[in-house]
Enzyme design. Structure first.
Site, short mmCIF file in Angstrom:
data_model
loop_
_atom_site.label_atom_id
_atom_site.label_comp_id
_atom_site.label_asym_id
_atom_site.label_seq_id
_atom_site.Cartn_x
_atom_site.Cartn_y
_atom_site.Cartn_z
N CYS A 29 0.86 -1.17 0.00
CA CYS A 29 0.00 0.00 0.00
C CYS A 29 0.90 1.23 0.00
CB CYS A 29 -0.93 0.02 1.20
SG CYS A 29 -2.33 1.16 0.94
N LYS A 33 -12.40 -5.05 2.47
CA LYS A 33 -11.79 -4.22 3.52
C LYS A 33 -12.69 -3.02 3.78
CE LYS A 33 -7.55 -1.68 4.58
NZ LYS A 33 -6.22 -1.28 4.07
N LYS A 50 -11.25 -7.88 6.31
CA LYS A 50 -10.65 -7.00 7.31
C LYS A 50 -11.63 -5.86 7.60
CE LYS A 50 -6.56 -4.13 8.11
NZ LYS A 50 -5.36 -3.54 7.57
ZN LIG Z 1 -3.28 2.04 2.80
#
Ligand SMILES: [Zn+2]
Length: 326
Positions: free
Chosen positions: A119, A195, A248
């Site tokens: 990320c 997520k 998540k």
């Molecule tokens: Zn991130």
């Protein structure tokens, strides 16, 4: 005479209960997150996550030796660089902190499975997960280019699994193509497929120093009210070539673990996140709950819901308790 089922027959003794136990946690199911910082001689406890530390590379081996001795075979790496900029260049720098950490671990502990979180939010000065337009909007396709560069640099450093987490559309396709072109057809992708934008991430943002400097992540992470949308997200990732799917956070999203288990056959990962960990730690420090009891119940709950693998900050404790013969 009234007839009824006598369910208690199978609960009469510890041995009987062990005999019919349906779900188990194995140490191999556990993935332990590590936060790596630049600098020397650093082992600093993250105040909101007791027992979890920032490590500099020269202090990492003591942690890795403990992890290995407990039988944990997988770690998930987060880099926390000193230098951050608008494009998160340290995320894909050859000598970036996470690339250095991957090389360090694979040279000293070649058997360890190193999963690289992919990320940009730990690396951008604005704390968002990609490239920002001047109006403040996060640009999807431009972000994919940088994310793919980060994935390839992590694979080059020796990462065993790439775990993209930024929730841009098409990230599995983009990373798969980039990895394949760079000769990494053998490296699997563990997609943070489902997520949610969650208040439970709070302590992690202290740990990764990645809090957004303005706004929030609701234009790319999912609305916690939505379940069917999660199935669409997961289906896209399966079609794009993901090798693992992840849900998540964990506790408030057990239904999504079950729904994904029922709909897809890929290995399924659940992330038992920072806020979930911190709540347990705080309550147990106050003597309000039995930490071991609560954590093991949670871990087996994830397995019962259908998770194969559990990313958790409790991993070392769980491994110790498993060695104790639970
Ligand atoms: Zn991130």
């Amino acid at each position: 005479m009234i007839t009824f089922d006598r369910h208690r027959r199978l609960r009469r003794s510890p041995a009987m209960r062990n005999l019919v136990r349906e779900n188990h946690v194995r140490v191999e199911d556990l993935i332990y997150p590590l936060f790596i910082v630049e600098g020397e001689n650093i082992k600093n406890e993250i105040s909101s996550m007791p027992g979890v530390y920032h490590f500099s590379l020269d202090r990492l081996n003591e942690e890795l030796q403990e992890i290995v001795s407990l039988g944990i075979q997988s770690v998930l790496l987060f880099g926390v660089p000193e230098h951050k900029d608008a494009l998160g260049t340290e995320a894909y720098a050859e000598d970036g902190i996470v690339q250095q950490a991957i090389r360090h671990i694979k040279s000293g502990f070649p058997e360890m499975l190193v999963i690289a979180d992919t990320c940009l939010c730990e690396y951008t000065d604005h704390g968002h997960c990609g490239v920002l337009h001047e109006c403040g909007e996060l640009l999807n396709d431009e972000s994919l280019v940088l994310l793919s560069q980060a994935a390839v640099s992590q694979a080059k450093a020796g990462a065993d699994i790439i775990a993209p987490s930024n929730m841009m559309d098409g990230f599995v396709t983009a990373i798969r193509e980039a990895l394949d072109e760079a000769g990494f057809t053998h490296i699997p992708i563990m997609s943070y497929a489902v997520k949610y934008a969650s208040a439970y991430y709070g302590p992690f943002r202290e740990a990764a120093k990645s809090a957004p400097q303005f706004g929030n992540r609701k234009s790319y992470q999912m609305d916690y009210a939505n379940a069917r949308e999660g199935l669409r997200e997961a289906e896209s990732d399966v079609i794009e070539g993901a090798d693992f799917l992840m849900v998540k956070p964990g506790l408030a999203y057990m239904d999504m673990v079950l729904r994904l288990r029922q709909s897809f056959d890929l290995p399924l990962v659940v992330y038992n996140i920072s806020g979930e960990y911190s709540m347990v730690k705080a309550a147990s420090a106050n003597g309000w709950i039995d930490e071991q009891g609560v954590v093991m119940e949670t871990m087996v709950g994830f397995k019962r819901a259908g998770a194969d693998l559990i990313i958790t900050y409790h991993a070392k404790d769980v491994a110790k308790w498993l060695q104790g013969g639970l």
